[in-house]
Write a protein that holds these residues in place. Structure first.
Motif, PDB file in Angstrom:
ATOM      1  N   LEU A  30       0.840  -1.192   0.000  1.00 11.61           N
ATOM      2  CA  LEU A  30       0.000   0.000   0.000  1.00 11.61           C
ATOM      3  C   LEU A  30       0.877   1.245   0.000  1.00 11.61           C
ATOM      4  O   LEU A  30       2.022   1.208   0.450  1.00 11.61           O
ATOM      5  N   SER A  31       0.292   2.345  -0.468  1.00  8.98           N
ATOM      6  CA  SER A  31       1.012   3.619  -0.405  1.00  8.98           C
ATOM      7  C   SER A  31       0.802   4.235   0.972  1.00  8.98           C
ATOM      8  O   SER A  31      -0.081   3.817   1.731  1.00  8.98           O
ATOM      9  N   ALA A  32       1.593   5.239   1.278  1.00  9.30           N
ATOM     10  CA  ALA A  32       1.491   5.902   2.586  1.00  9.30           C
ATOM     11  C   ALA A  32       0.160   6.627   2.749  1.00  9.30           C
ATOM     12  O   ALA A  32      -0.271   6.924   3.868  1.00  9.30           O
ATOM     13  N   ASP A  33      -0.512   6.909   1.606  1.00  7.10           N
ATOM     14  CA  ASP A  33      -1.806   7.605   1.664  1.00  7.10           C
ATOM     15  C   ASP A  33      -2.986   6.638   1.781  1.00  7.10           C
ATOM     16  O   ASP A  33      -4.103   7.058   2.068  1.00  7.10           O
ATOM     17  N   ASP A  34      -2.748   5.365   1.525  1.00  8.72           N
ATOM     18  CA  ASP A  34      -3.833   4.382   1.582  1.00  8.72           C
ATOM     19  C   ASP A  34      -4.272   4.116   3.022  1.00  8.72           C
ATOM     20  O   ASP A  34      -3.441   3.873   3.903  1.00  8.72           O
ATOM     21  N   LYS A  35      -5.587   4.139   3.227  1.00  7.40           N
ATOM     22  CA  LYS A  35      -6.142   3.851   4.553  1.00  7.40           C
ATOM     23  C   LYS A  35      -7.127   2.682   4.440  1.00  7.40           C
ATOM     24  O   LYS A  35      -8.005   2.700   3.576  1.00  7.40           O
ATOM     25  N   ILE A  36      -6.955   1.701   5.302  1.00  5.83           N
ATOM     26  CA  ILE A  36      -7.911   0.593   5.364  1.00  5.83           C
ATOM     27  C   ILE A  36      -9.150   1.081   6.104  1.00  5.83           C
ATOM     28  O   ILE A  36      -9.073   1.491   7.268  1.00  5.83           O
ATOM     29  N   LEU A  37     -10.305   1.052   5.423  1.00  8.51           N
ATOM     30  CA  LEU A  37     -11.518   1.631   5.997  1.00  8.51           C
ATOM     31  C   LEU A  37     -12.667   0.642   6.166  1.00  8.51           C
ATOM     32  O   LEU A  37     -13.679   0.965   6.771  1.00  8.51           O
ATOM     33  N   ASP A  38     -12.492  -0.558   5.618  1.00  2.15           N
ATOM     34  CA  ASP A  38     -13.536  -1.579   5.779  1.00  2.15           C
ATOM     35  C   ASP A  38     -12.943  -2.951   5.470  1.00  2.15           C
ATOM     36  O   ASP A  38     -11.890  -3.056   4.829  1.00  2.15           O
TER      37      ASP A  38
END
Length: 398
Positions: free
Chosen positions: A288-296
């Motif tokens: 993942l990139s540093a901007d990617d957020k796991i949200l679900d």
């Protein structure tokens, strides 16, 4: 699990019941905006009234910290409660002493009086013995119908029970029976779902559950901490990276105790948390990139969880699987909740949920009425799940 209920109380005709209720309702401009907690108390009040007892209702509202705060008076609850009961409700300007005694004396059999905010007295939260005695002097029996306050050893939840015959009200009875069915003496196999943001706030809960469940699914932000502890790339996701060692300890403990931990095998990521944000599914282990957020949780995780719930007889649920408040990151929570509720409605699963955001999440999924039981008790529900003794419940044991 044995505790005294009103069915054990014998004849109540002509007696006065002091009933601890949870009337800490949402208010706006002096008006009740959600009367759920008033309605929850109705079965107990009606049972006592029909038995010919006088009913004195004891409750707190907000946090006056032992001071008389007019804006925290329970008086605005008299009218809505009277309308729900279809009968007049008197109000006493204090919960002890002359005003309380006079209001109760003035009642006919089956009459109801709401006593003023018990937390106007500092002695309430201090569980002062003299104050507990003053409360007990008002009645012939004590009924606790406020499970949500049962984790507090206060005069109105624990102290007074030592001075009067003490019983669980109808709401309390239903809650205790549901929790016993979910965790005390459940039908096996048992699966738990624990979600939410932080591992640190649910350490006791996780440690207790891995010793009691067959399977435990972890979701929400806390799942990211476990994934990080396993070396999975979580990008810029919310996680307690400093809790990685603790997460590994819990994983080891689960292994030793024979509890299968179900962590996400895929998830939905986005670079921002807003409705309709562009998102994509990612398999655990992908970079993942540093901007990617796991949200679900992702679709494969949902499918695995649905299969695990179907193979279970009991489900206990605390916390969402993703950022359910923001679409499309509610998908996993909604899908799993609807599946569990369908099984519960069909009678093949005992499904109990509660604590924190769980009620909101299950409401959002539209399944509250189909679950076996949904507790609104918050802190008391969590402490029960953590395996802690609740003072207000212990005082009712037979």
């Amino acid at each position: 699990m044995t505790f005294r209920t009103l069915d054990d109380a014998g004849s109540l005709a002509g007696k006065t019941a002091l009933v601890r209720v949870d009337f800490n309702v949402p208010m706006e401009g002096g008006k009740v905006t959600d009367d759920t907690r008033l309605r929850v108390a109705l079965p107990t009040i009606e049972k006592l009234r029909q038995a010919g007892a006088k009913v004195a209702l004891l409750a707190h509202f907000d946090r006056p910290k032992g001071q008389v705060v007019p804006s925290m008076s329970l008086k605005p609850l008299v009218q809505p409660l009277s309308e729900l009961l279809g009968a007049p409700v008197r109000f006493a300007e204090d919960c002890v002493g002359g005003p309380a005694h006079a209001a109760i004396a003035d009642l006919d059999a089956g009459g109801v009086v709401l006593l003023e905010n018990v937390r106007f007295h500092a002695a309430e939260e201090a569980n002062d013995a003299e104050f507990a005695t003053s409360l007990a002097e008002l009645a012939d029996l004590y009924v606790n119908d406020a499970f949500s306050a049962a984790h507090r050893a206060h005069a109105s939840t624990e102290g007074v029970a030592h001075h009067l015959p003490a019983y669980a009200g109808e709401s309390m009875r239903r809650e205790l029976e549901a929790l016993d069915a979910a965790l005390g003496n459940p039908k096996t196999p048992v699966i738990g779902i624990v979600g939410g943001a932080k591992v640190s706030t649910k350490l006791d809960l996780l440690k207790n559950l891995v010793g009691k469940l067959d399977r435990l699914a972890i979701g929400g932000g806390m799942a990211n901490t476990f994934l990080f502890a396993q070396g999975v790339d979580i990008g810029g996701s919310l996680a307690e990276r400093d809790m990685a060692d603790t997460a590994r300890e819990i994983m080891n403990e689960a292994k030793v105790k024979g509890c299968e931990l179900l962590l996400p095998v895929d998830f939905v990521v986005a670079t921002e948390v807003k409705p309709g944000a562009q998102s994509r599914p990612v398999t655990a282990g992908d970079s993942l990139s540093a901007d990617d957020k796991i949200l679900d949780a992702g679709p494969a995780t949902v499918a695995r969880l649905v299969e695990a719930i179907t193979a279970s007889k009991t489900l206990i649920w605390n916390g969402p699987l993703g950022v359910f408040e923001v679409q499309p990151f509610d998908a996993a929570t909604v899908a799993v909740a609807q599946h569990a509720a369908a099984l519960a409605k069909a009678g093949t699963l005992i499904a109990v949920g509660g604590g924190g955001d769980t009620v909101s999440a299950l409401n959002h999924a539209g399944v509250v009425d189909d679950m076996t039981f949904v507790s609104t008790a918050g802190g008391a529900f969590l402490e029960w799940m953590e395996g802690k003794a609740l003072p207000g419940v212990e005082a009712l044991r037979a």
